[in-house]
Design a protein around this motif. Structure first.
Motif, PDB file in Angstrom:
ATOM      1  N   VAL A 279       0.865  -1.177   0.000  1.00 34.48           N
ATOM      2  CA  VAL A 279       0.000   0.000   0.000  1.00 34.48           C
ATOM      3  C   VAL A 279       0.902   1.228   0.000  1.00 34.48           C
ATOM      4  O   VAL A 279       1.719   1.406   0.915  1.00 34.48           O
ATOM      5  N   GLU A 280       0.759   2.067  -1.012  1.00 31.59           N
ATOM      6  CA  GLU A 280       1.649   3.207  -1.194  1.00 31.59           C
ATOM      7  C   GLU A 280       0.973   4.516  -0.797  1.00 31.59           C
ATOM      8  O   GLU A 280      -0.241   4.562  -0.545  1.00 31.59           O
ATOM      9  N   ALA A 281       1.787   5.581  -0.757  1.00 30.51           N
ATOM     10  CA  ALA A 281       1.300   6.897  -0.333  1.00 30.51           C
ATOM     11  C   ALA A 281       0.097   7.317  -1.162  1.00 30.51           C
ATOM     12  O   ALA A 281       0.079   7.185  -2.384  1.00 30.51           O
ATOM     13  N   GLY A 282      -0.933   7.824  -0.471  1.00 27.92           N
ATOM     14  CA  GLY A 282      -2.147   8.275  -1.129  1.00 27.92           C
ATOM     15  C   GLY A 282      -3.219   7.214  -1.235  1.00 27.92           C
ATOM     16  O   GLY A 282      -4.356   7.512  -1.614  1.00 27.92           O
ATOM     17  N   GLN A 283      -2.889   5.967  -0.887  1.00 28.30           N
ATOM     18  CA  GLN A 283      -3.848   4.875  -0.994  1.00 28.30           C
ATOM     19  C   GLN A 283      -4.426   4.521   0.369  1.00 28.30           C
ATOM     20  O   GLN A 283      -3.791   4.719   1.409  1.00 28.30           O
ATOM     21  N   ALA A 284      -5.631   3.964   0.369  1.00 34.15           N
ATOM     22  CA  ALA A 284      -6.290   3.489   1.583  1.00 34.15           C
ATOM     23  C   ALA A 284      -7.063   2.228   1.248  1.00 34.15           C
ATOM     24  O   ALA A 284      -7.578   2.074   0.136  1.00 34.15           O
ATOM     25  N   ILE A 285      -7.147   1.302   2.212  1.00 38.12           N
ATOM     26  CA  ILE A 285      -7.867   0.042   2.020  1.00 38.12           C
ATOM     27  C   ILE A 285      -8.750  -0.217   3.238  1.00 38.12           C
ATOM     28  O   ILE A 285      -8.323  -0.025   4.385  1.00 38.12           O
ATOM     29  N   VAL A 286      -9.974  -0.671   2.990  1.00 38.37           N
ATOM     30  CA  VAL A 286     -10.884  -1.117   4.041  1.00 38.37           C
ATOM     31  C   VAL A 286     -10.825  -2.647   4.083  1.00 38.37           C
ATOM     32  O   VAL A 286     -10.949  -3.315   3.041  1.00 38.37           O
ATOM     33  N   PHE A 287     -10.619  -3.216   5.284  1.00 39.36           N
ATOM     34  CA  PHE A 287     -10.551  -4.664   5.468  1.00 39.36           C
ATOM     35  C   PHE A 287     -11.733  -5.121   6.322  1.00 39.36           C
ATOM     36  O   PHE A 287     -12.129  -4.429   7.277  1.00 39.36           O
ATOM     37  N   ASN A 288     -12.282  -6.308   6.008  1.00 36.97           N
ATOM     38  CA  ASN A 288     -13.368  -6.843   6.831  1.00 36.97           C
ATOM     39  C   ASN A 288     -12.799  -7.516   8.073  1.00 36.97           C
ATOM     40  O   ASN A 288     -11.580  -7.499   8.304  1.00 36.97           O
ATOM     41  N   ASN A 289     -13.679  -8.125   8.875  1.00 38.54           N
ATOM     42  CA  ASN A 289     -13.218  -8.697  10.142  1.00 38.54           C
ATOM     43  C   ASN A 289     -12.458 -10.009   9.977  1.00 38.54           C
ATOM     44  O   ASN A 289     -12.048 -10.614  10.974  1.00 38.54           O
ATOM     45  N   GLN A 290     -12.261 -10.449   8.731  1.00 38.79           N
ATOM     46  CA  GLN A 290     -11.397 -11.592   8.456  1.00 38.79           C
ATOM     47  C   GLN A 290     -10.057 -11.147   7.869  1.00 38.79           C
ATOM     48  O   GLN A 290      -9.222 -11.976   7.501  1.00 38.79           O
ATOM     49  N   GLY A 291      -9.864  -9.820   7.764  1.00 36.45           N
ATOM     50  CA  GLY A 291      -8.621  -9.313   7.211  1.00 36.45           C
ATOM     51  C   GLY A 291      -8.566  -9.321   5.702  1.00 36.45           C
ATOM     52  O   GLY A 291      -7.484  -9.198   5.122  1.00 36.45           O
ATOM     53  N   ARG A 292      -9.727  -9.452   5.059  1.00 42.35           N
ATOM     54  CA  ARG A 292      -9.762  -9.459   3.600  1.00 42.35           C
ATOM     55  C   ARG A 292     -10.137  -8.074   3.078  1.00 42.35           C
ATOM     56  O   ARG A 292     -10.951  -7.354   3.672  1.00 42.35           O
ATOM     57  N   GLU A 293      -9.516  -7.711   1.960  1.00 41.73           N
ATOM     58  CA  GLU A 293      -9.761  -6.404   1.356  1.00 41.73           C
ATOM     59  C   GLU A 293     -11.208  -6.281   0.899  1.00 41.73           C
ATOM     60  O   GLU A 293     -11.727  -7.147   0.196  1.00 41.73           O
ATOM     61  N   GLN A 294     -11.855  -5.174   1.300  1.00 38.74           N
ATOM     62  CA  GLN A 294     -13.235  -4.914   0.941  1.00 38.74           C
ATOM     63  C   GLN A 294     -13.383  -3.764  -0.049  1.00 38.74           C
ATOM     64  O   GLN A 294     -14.241  -3.785  -0.912  1.00 38.74           O
ATOM     65  N   ASN A 295     -12.534  -2.744   0.122  1.00 36.81           N
ATOM     66  CA  ASN A 295     -12.730  -1.546  -0.690  1.00 36.81           C
ATOM     67  C   ASN A 295     -11.435  -0.743  -0.751  1.00 36.81           C
ATOM     68  O   ASN A 295     -10.633  -0.792   0.183  1.00 36.81           O
ATOM     69  N   ARG A 296     -11.257  -0.003  -1.846  1.00 35.12           N
ATOM     70  CA  ARG A 296     -10.106   0.888  -2.013  1.00 35.12           C
ATOM     71  C   ARG A 296     -10.582   2.332  -1.940  1.00 35.12           C
ATOM     72  O   ARG A 296     -11.601   2.693  -2.540  1.00 35.12           O
ATOM     73  N   LEU A 297      -9.811   3.168  -1.222  1.00 37.47           N
ATOM     74  CA  LEU A 297     -10.160   4.573  -1.045  1.00 37.47           C
ATOM     75  C   LEU A 297      -8.937   5.436  -1.316  1.00 37.47           C
ATOM     76  O   LEU A 297      -7.825   4.934  -1.539  1.00 37.47           O
TER      77      LEU A 297
END
Length: 475
Positions: A279-297
């Motif tokens: 994950v690089e500068a300017g990026q954001a990730i939402v993870f669910n309660n299993q640690g899996r990627e849900q969404n990119r922001l």
């Protein structure tokens, strides 16, 4: 040793060639690991390594002595002051003594590193903070607070003292925490944070931001289902009560790995960790309660606590800087000129600054009462990096490991000196403003300055506009 390899990396056979390549940093990572294993088991290899390390160090000494001073320091006045120090380079036996010590230390360090690597390989990764601490070694300090309300239980720590591995529970407000390994985080309540070590923590719930790191420093932050490895990056992390999390990277990059949530149970395919995510500068990730990627922001720094919210207030009025021209400057303990190496200083900035070089530890008398609100402020620069550059306070000019030293530059990390202020980049003047009252309090008679290099004695430190004053955190 700078020998040109005659064979490809994988074809090295001669022990001397392998050791020479190791000293020059020419081995691959796999070859280096094999070499370290050989050192551990083969006494002849260790003796040969020690001999070649000593020779390599002697060559560095001879080359270092012939390198001229930077042009800006080659004035008649400085040359005159430097000549007495040159007289110390008199006998090769002294050089051999210093470098034999250096070679022995280097060999020991290799063995210790090897033992640590073997220990790490034999231990499974832990995603929870150690609550108990058998050695009580400090891992962090709380240096600033804003309306912080801490919950005190049988399993949380006393936040007024140095923090050892264990738990913190912030009910409300904000706190700035310095990890002694070199990372500074801003924690926002309500939050529960576990401290594993001076470079590792576990966020059970709440919101924090990594707001400062020293140079080339790794920091690991874990949750119930994620492991985040930061290499001198600034980022924010939020974990809600359902173990859902958001990661926002502001500067640099981090590597994220999904952790096993129930390592004590049978592992099915769903529990196998995913491949690491960069994950690089300017990026954001939402993870669910299993640690899996849900969404990119897009990363949003405004939603996390910031370093600017914990700024030290400006000096109250015109605080005079230390006038080194009217202050007696004396050697500090045995450290100054240790191993009969050169040590000297000169005044700069019309007496408002001091320049040290060689293997120099110099002290001045300040007679300072240090309180929790005491701040030291100064400008620093260096044209040649040594092992330790910094300063410290003392009551009697007798060095011991319990005296608190603040390191601001240098390639060597002593186990008893925190690295959180080791942030000088190596170019130009940098302003430091440090709340020393969070690390020590009481009456201190002396302030000492450091340009430590007990190998080839070429360290250089410049300090100017040194002020000590009382200042609260800005509201």
């Amino acid at each position: 040793m700078n020998q040109n390899p005659q064979h490809p990396d994988g074809d090295r056979k001669d022990p001397e060639e392998i050791i020479s390549a190791f000293l020059d940093g020419l081995l691959t990572e796999e070859e280096s690991q094999e070499f370290l294993k050989r050192l551990k088991s083969d006494e002849a290899s260790r003796e040969l390594y020690l001999e070649m390390m000593n020779l390599d160090s002697m060559l560095q000494w001879e080359q270092g002595q012939t390198e001229p001073l930077p042009e800006e320091f080659c004035t008649p006045e400085i040359i005159t002051q430097t000549e007495p120090a040159q007289d110390l380079k008199v006998a090769s036996t002294r050089k051999q003594l210093a470098f034999t010590r250096y070679a022995l230390a280097a060999t020991l360090a290799v063995c210790v590193c090897l033992a640590m690597l073997l220990l790490m390989e034999s231990q499974p990764a832990q995603a929870i903070a150690r609550i108990d601490s058998s050695d009580g070694v400090p891992a962090a300090m709380i240096i600033e607070e804003h309306d912080a309300v801490w919950e005190r239980t049988e399993w949380t720590q006393d936040v007024s003292k140095p923090l050892v591995p264990g738990w913190l529970k912030l009910k409300s407000g904000r706190a700035l925490i310095d990890f002694l390994g070199g990372t500074t985080i801003a924690l926002e309540g309500p939050a529960e944070l576990g401290l594993n070590s001076d470079s590792r923590a576990y966020l059970k719930s709440g919101r924090l931001a990594v707001v400062g790191t020293s140079r080339n420093h790794d920091f690991t932050l874990t949750t119930a289902n994620l492991t985040i490895l930061s290499q001198s990056a600034n980022f924010g992390l939020a974990v809600n009560p359902d173990n859902e999390s958001e990661l926002h990277v502001f500067d640099g990059s981090v590597q994220v790995t999904r952790s096993l949530s129930r390592p004590d149970e049978d592992i099915d395919q769903e529990q196998v960790p995913d491949q690491p995510i960069l994950v690089e500068a300017g990026q954001a990730i939402v993870f669910n309660n299993q640690g899996r990627e849900q969404n990119r922001l897009v990363a949003d720094q405004e939603t996390f606590p910031a370093r600017s919210q914990f700024s030290v207030a400006d000096p109250p009025g015109d605080i005079p800087a230390i006038d080194f021209a009217s202050t007696k400057i004396e050697p500090y303990s045995f450290q100054d000129g240790q191993y009969e190496l050169p040590t000297d200083y000169q005044l700069i900035e019309n007496g408002k600054g001091i320049r040290l070089w060689g293997n120099a530890w110099k002290s001045v008398e300040v007679n300072q009462e240090i309180t929790p609100d005491t701040v030291i402020e100064f400008d620093f620069r260096s044209s040649h990096q040594g092992q330790i550059h910094g300063f410290g306070f003392d009551i009697d000019r007798e060095y011991n490991r319990e005296n608190h030293t603040f390191q601001i530059y240098g390639y060597e990390a002593w186990s008893h000196i925190g690295q959180q202020f080791n942030t000088y980049s190596g170019t130009g003047w940098k302003r430091f403003r440090i709340r020393v009252g969070r690390y020590l309090t009481g009456k201190y008679r002396y302030l000492h300055f450091i340009a430590d290099e007990d190998v080839i004695a070429r360290a250089e430190s410049q300090f100017r506009n040194v002020r000590i004053y009382e200042a609260p955190t800005q509201p």
